[in-house]
Write an enzyme that holds these catalytic residues in place. Structure first.
Site, short mmCIF file in Angstrom:
data_model
loop_
_atom_site.label_atom_id
_atom_site.label_comp_id
_atom_site.label_asym_id
_atom_site.label_seq_id
_atom_site.Cartn_x
_atom_site.Cartn_y
_atom_site.Cartn_z
N GLY A 169 0.75 -1.21 0.12
CA GLY A 169 -0.03 0.05 -0.06
C GLY A 169 1.00 1.18 0.00
O GLY A 169 2.06 1.12 0.16
N ARG A 232 0.18 -5.23 -5.39
CA ARG A 232 0.30 -6.58 -4.34
C ARG A 232 0.18 -7.48 -5.27
O ARG A 232 -0.14 -7.50 -6.59
CB ARG A 232 -0.96 -6.40 -3.46
CG ARG A 232 -1.18 -5.06 -2.72
CD ARG A 232 -2.26 -5.16 -1.53
NE ARG A 232 -2.55 -3.91 -0.88
CZ ARG A 232 -2.02 -3.49 0.13
NH1 ARG A 232 -0.89 -4.25 0.71
NH2 ARG A 232 -2.13 -2.48 0.91
N GLY A 257 6.15 -3.08 2.98
CA GLY A 257 5.57 -3.54 4.27
C GLY A 257 6.03 -4.94 4.72
O GLY A 257 7.09 -5.54 4.21
N ASP A 258 5.40 -5.46 5.78
CA ASP A 258 5.73 -6.72 6.30
C ASP A 258 5.57 -8.05 5.06
O ASP A 258 6.89 -8.62 4.84
CB ASP A 258 4.87 -7.29 7.27
CG ASP A 258 3.39 -7.34 7.04
OD1 ASP A 258 2.83 -6.52 6.06
OD2 ASP A 258 2.56 -8.02 7.78
N THR A 260 6.17 -7.24 1.85
CA THR A 260 7.34 -6.99 1.15
C THR A 260 8.58 -7.54 1.65
O THR A 260 9.41 -8.11 0.85
CB THR A 260 7.45 -5.32 0.89
OG1 THR A 260 6.30 -5.15 0.27
CG2 THR A 260 8.60 -5.11 -0.37
N ILE A 287 2.38 2.37 7.08
CA ILE A 287 1.66 3.40 7.81
C ILE A 287 1.16 2.79 9.27
O ILE A 287 0.84 3.17 10.27
CB ILE A 287 0.55 4.31 7.15
CG1 ILE A 287 -0.79 3.58 6.75
CG2 ILE A 287 1.20 5.14 6.30
CD1 ILE A 287 -1.71 4.34 6.47
N ASP A 288 0.69 1.41 9.08
CA ASP A 288 0.26 0.69 10.12
C ASP A 288 1.17 0.57 11.40
O ASP A 288 0.86 0.21 12.42
CB ASP A 288 -0.40 -0.51 9.88
CG ASP A 288 -1.69 -0.63 8.68
OD1 ASP A 288 -2.08 0.68 8.64
OD2 ASP A 288 -2.17 -1.70 8.22
N GLY A 332 -5.43 0.67 9.82
CA GLY A 332 -5.07 -0.06 10.80
C GLY A 332 -5.64 -1.61 10.73
O GLY A 332 -6.64 -1.84 11.28
N MET A 445 -6.67 9.01 2.61
CA MET A 445 -6.16 10.36 2.66
C MET A 445 -5.10 10.72 3.54
O MET A 445 -4.13 11.26 3.28
CB MET A 445 -7.34 11.51 3.05
CG MET A 445 -8.56 11.60 2.16
SD MET A 445 -9.66 12.72 2.51
CE MET A 445 -8.87 14.43 2.48
N1 LIG Z 1 4.78 -14.45 2.46
C1 LIG Z 1 5.54 -13.97 1.61
N2 LIG Z 1 6.29 -14.37 0.51
C2 LIG Z 1 6.96 -13.81 -0.38
N3 LIG Z 1 6.37 -12.66 -0.90
C3 LIG Z 1 5.25 -11.82 -0.58
C4 LIG Z 1 4.60 -12.51 1.02
N4 LIG Z 1 3.76 -11.79 1.24
C5 LIG Z 1 3.70 -10.85 0.38
N5 LIG Z 1 4.46 -10.82 -0.49
C6 LIG Z 1 4.62 -9.87 -1.47
O1 LIG Z 1 5.08 -8.77 -1.09
C7 LIG Z 1 4.29 -7.80 -1.92
C8 LIG Z 1 3.61 -6.69 -1.05
O2 LIG Z 1 2.77 -7.65 0.20
P1 LIG Z 1 1.67 -6.76 0.66
O3 LIG Z 1 0.53 -6.56 -0.32
O4 LIG Z 1 1.18 -7.69 1.92
O5 LIG Z 1 2.07 -5.37 1.14
P2 LIG Z 1 2.82 -5.10 2.21
O6 LIG Z 1 4.34 -4.94 2.03
O7 LIG Z 1 2.88 -5.93 3.65
O8 LIG Z 1 2.46 -3.57 2.63
P3 LIG Z 1 1.14 -3.10 3.38
O9 LIG Z 1 1.63 -2.86 4.82
O10 LIG Z 1 0.99 -1.72 2.67
O11 LIG Z 1 0.14 -4.04 3.29
C9 LIG Z 1 3.38 -8.50 -2.76
O12 LIG Z 1 3.91 -8.39 -3.98
C10 LIG Z 1 3.44 -9.85 -2.22
O13 LIG Z 1 3.20 -10.64 -3.31
O1 LIG Z 2 -6.81 -0.80 -0.31
P1 LIG Z 2 -5.46 -1.28 -0.23
O2 LIG Z 2 -4.47 -0.30 -1.16
O3 LIG Z 2 -5.26 -2.52 -0.53
O4 LIG Z 2 -4.72 -1.21 1.06
C1 LIG Z 2 -5.59 -1.04 2.16
C2 LIG Z 2 -4.65 -1.47 3.51
O5 LIG Z 2 -3.20 -0.97 3.23
C3 LIG Z 2 -2.71 -0.16 4.56
O6 LIG Z 2 -2.84 1.11 4.24
C4 LIG Z 2 -1.51 -0.72 4.90
O7 LIG Z 2 -0.46 -0.17 3.77
C5 LIG Z 2 -3.79 -0.94 5.60
O8 LIG Z 2 -3.85 0.01 6.62
C6 LIG Z 2 -5.24 -0.96 4.71
O9 LIG Z 2 -5.89 -2.01 5.41
MG LIG Z 3 1.34 -5.70 5.25
#
Ligand SMILES: Nc1ncnc2c1ncn2[C@@H]1O[C@H](COP(=O)(O)OP(=O)(O)OP(=O)(O)O)[C@@H](O)[C@H]1O
Ligand SMILES: O=P(O)(O)OC[C@H]1O[C@](O)(CO)[C@@H](O)[C@@H]1O
Ligand SMILES: [Mg+2]
Length: 566
Positions: A169, A232, A257-258, A260, A287-288, A332, A445
């Site tokens: 995100g 994603r 994030g986590d 990624t 941001i979480d 969150g 926002m």
């Molecule tokens: N367990 C995993 N192993 C390998 N790749 C992953 C895993 N989980 C997520 N990814 C990859 O990481 C990328 C981002 O993951 P995700 O959409 O969960 O966002 P995020 O990095 O956690 O950020 P946010 O906090 O905004 O959700 C995606 O391209 C996804 O395929």
């Molecule tokens: O609607 P999207 O872009 O998939 O992301 C929403 C999620 O991403 C976050 O902003 C984390 O990046 C969460 O707080 C929210 O649930």
């Molecule tokens: Mg995440």
């Protein structure tokens, strides 16, 4: 410095013998739980010094023993121990798996801006403690390698082909990190080949790249979002590493994030398996604020600041009418840090609901009773709710299907709309008063804005740390702030848990005493929650995150984390 690489298998084996009476097998423990046990043992002098040779541990009279890892153990945690319970959870380095690499003197030595700075280079033994509040007899505990420039680098400037990717995100500060990585590479290390990967992980194999120069990124920090785009899902590790190899990339900067960082970790493992001289460096974005170990993630402060605007609006609307209720939904998904901090900052909020704190609606001590009391006493109220709060109640009442996004994250129901309706229905049933409820949903926002001043500085330091670490040959790390210092943290520590608000912690108590809302917890809940924190193993995710360092539940640990966890 005594150096012990502790392959988890070895560690489990040793711990089994050390803790035989206490637990017959600990092979199922996570690496941090194993370390906690290790620290506990060394501090209580059950263990004066451990040396690992082959698969057989033996006690040694000296701390100063170095044991080389077998070459097939390179993927295991790299742990260095010292006197008085000192433990360094180190990050991988090229020299762990590539022999005979050339080194070069750091070009910063000749950079007029830095050459005059005394002790500009980080000492090889510098590390940062995870726990800074300690008791007289506490062991020194877990440390992380201090980030910063090293005297020796493992890349000639012309040799570097770097790339940057953003995933997950949006988050304020993404563009600032991109800009500062490009600037640091160009202006500190004379690197001129930096590529932007378009559209997240899948961009490695499905999209074009963008050439990034200081000119291209010059003013991007003033814009929200990411100039590289983000997605994603789409994480195909082999294809990504093939693309890295095909393009001749040797430094990969991954911002996300986590999820990624989990992706970065498997990319790193594959790169190491192939024996490539390619750095994988992560920058924690969310941001979480749900990434563990680090003090806070970039963009969090900006998001909290932006959330104030929505809360102010809700307050103005609520106090301007009779029995006004202003309801604000904030982001969150699993962690309520934004809601908690926005509430504490605002002081206009009468009730804050987060995913970590279950609540109920009807009956004594429930939310509806509290709303009615507030309206009777004050004539208006403001409620802040994190989007992940009350999801169990929602799915009970709406019998929703379990839906996920492309990355496997749970798709949430709109708790704001649901609770608005619930409150309206309650008062129409009660017929005690007519209410006037305004629901504000500023969710996107607060994350689509550019980062504020303090986040800009934070992003700059994170980016510079990542570049210094990469040039110095470190890899498989996330750069992050620990107790106010820049550090390199191994991926496995970043991805093993989610950071959560601990509702038995003093920070949440401060919030409760500021809002005067019910805690929605019985004494039994409190005791159970503390027990789960102490055991540190019962809950896979949750409060235990903040008690990683030797599982200590003493006040000092709480004090430390409540200040530093965000
Ligand atoms: N367990 C995993 N192993 C390998 N790749 C992953 C895993 N989980 C997520 N990814 C990859 O990481 C990328 C981002 O993951 P995700 O959409 O969960 O966002 P995020 O990095 O956690 O950020 P946010 O906090 O905004 O959700 C995606 O391209 C996804 O395929
Ligand atoms: O609607 P999207 O872009 O998939 O992301 C929403 C999620 O991403 C976050 O902003 C984390 O990046 C969460 O707080 C929210 O649930
Ligand atoms: Mg995440």
């Amino acid at each position: 410095m005594p150096c012990i690489y502790l392959p988890v298998g070895f560690l489990s084996h040793c711990m089994d013998s050390i803790f035989a009476p206490k637990s017959s097998s600990i092979s199922s423990l996570s690496s941090s739980a194993l370390l906690s046990r290790f620290l506990e043992a060394s501090s209580s002098r059950k263990l004066s010094s451990l040396t690992f040779i082959g698969s057989r541990p033996f006690r040694s009279s000296s701390y100063s023993t170095t044991v080389a890892m077998a070459s097939n153990d390179v993927s295991k945690p790299k742990i260095i121990t010292g006197d008085f319970g000192y433990v360094l959870e180190d990050v991988p380095h090229f020299t762990d798996y590539i022999p005979d690499l050339s080194t070069y003197s750091n070009p910063l030595q000749d950079n007029p801006a830095f050459s005059v700075v005394k002790q500009y280079f980080v000492h090889v033994d510098d590390s940062v403690p995870q726990k800074i509040v300690v008791h007289k007899d506490s062991p020194r505990g877990i440390h992380f390698r201090r980030a910063g420039p090293r005297q020796k680098v493992y890349f000639d400037s012309d040799e570097v082909h770097a790339c940057i990717v953003t995933c997950g995100g949006l988050c304020p500060g993404l563009n600032t990190v991109i800009r500062e990585i490009v600037y640091s590479l160009y202006h500190m290390y004379g690197v001129t080949t930096v590529l932007g990967i378009d559209g997240g992980y899948r961009g490695f194999y499905a999209r074009n790249t963008i050439a990034l120069t200081p000119k291209v990124v010059n003013d991007i920090h003033k814009r929200g979002g990411t100039i590289l785009g983000t997605t994603r899902g789409g994480h195909d590790t082999s294809k990504i590493v093939d693309s890295i190899q095909d393009r001749g990339i040797n430094q990969v900067y991954i911002i996300g994030g986590d999820g990624t960082q989990k992706g970065a970790s498997v990319i790193f493992e594959e790169i190491r398996r192939r024996g490539l001289k390619v750095v994988v460096a992560g920058s924690p974005k969310t941001i979480d604020n749900d990434i563990p170990v680090i003090d806070k993630s970039f963009g969090f402060d900006t998001a909290v600041e932006e959330a104030q605007r929505a809360i102010n609006a809700a307050h103005v609307e609520a106090e301007s009418v009779e029995n006004g209720i202003g309801l604000v939904k904030l982001m969150g998904r699993y962690s309520g840090f934004i809601a908690m901090h926005a509430t504490l900052a605002s002081r206009d909020v009468d009730c804050c609901l987060i995913p970590e704190s279950p609540f109920y609606l009807d009956g004594k001590g429930g939310l509806f009773e509290y709303v009615e009391k507030q309206l009777k006493e004050n004539g208006h109220m403001v409620i802040v709710i994190a989007e992940g709060a009350g999801q169990e109640l929602l799915s009970e009442s709406m019998q929703s299907r379990n839906q996920q996004d492309a990355s496997g994250n749970k798709l949430l129901q709109d708790v704001g709309l649901w609770i608005s309706q619930g409150i309206k229905d309650y008062f129409s049933r009660q017929k005690t008063m007519a209410i006037n409820l305004k629901y504000i949903d500023p969710t996107y926002m607060i994350r689509a804005v550019p980062s504020n001043a303090s986040d800009n500085v934070y992003c700059t330091l994170l980016a510079q740390s990542a570049v210094h670490g990469a040039m110095a040959g470190y890899t498989g790390f996330t750069s992050g702030l620990v107790n106010g210092r820049q550090t390199y943290i191994p991926f496995y520590r970043i991805i093993e848990k989610q950071n959560k608000v601990v509702i038995t912690d003093r920070m949440w108590a401060r919030l409760l005493s500021s809002t005067n809302q019910p805690s929605f917890m019985s004494d039994k809940d409190v005791i159970e929650d503390k027990t789960e924190c102490i055991s540190g193993e019962k809950k896979v995710e949750g409060p235990a995150t903040q008690f990683l360092d030797n599982g200590n539940y003493a006040d000092g640990v709480l004090e430390n984390k409540e200040v530093s966890s965000v």
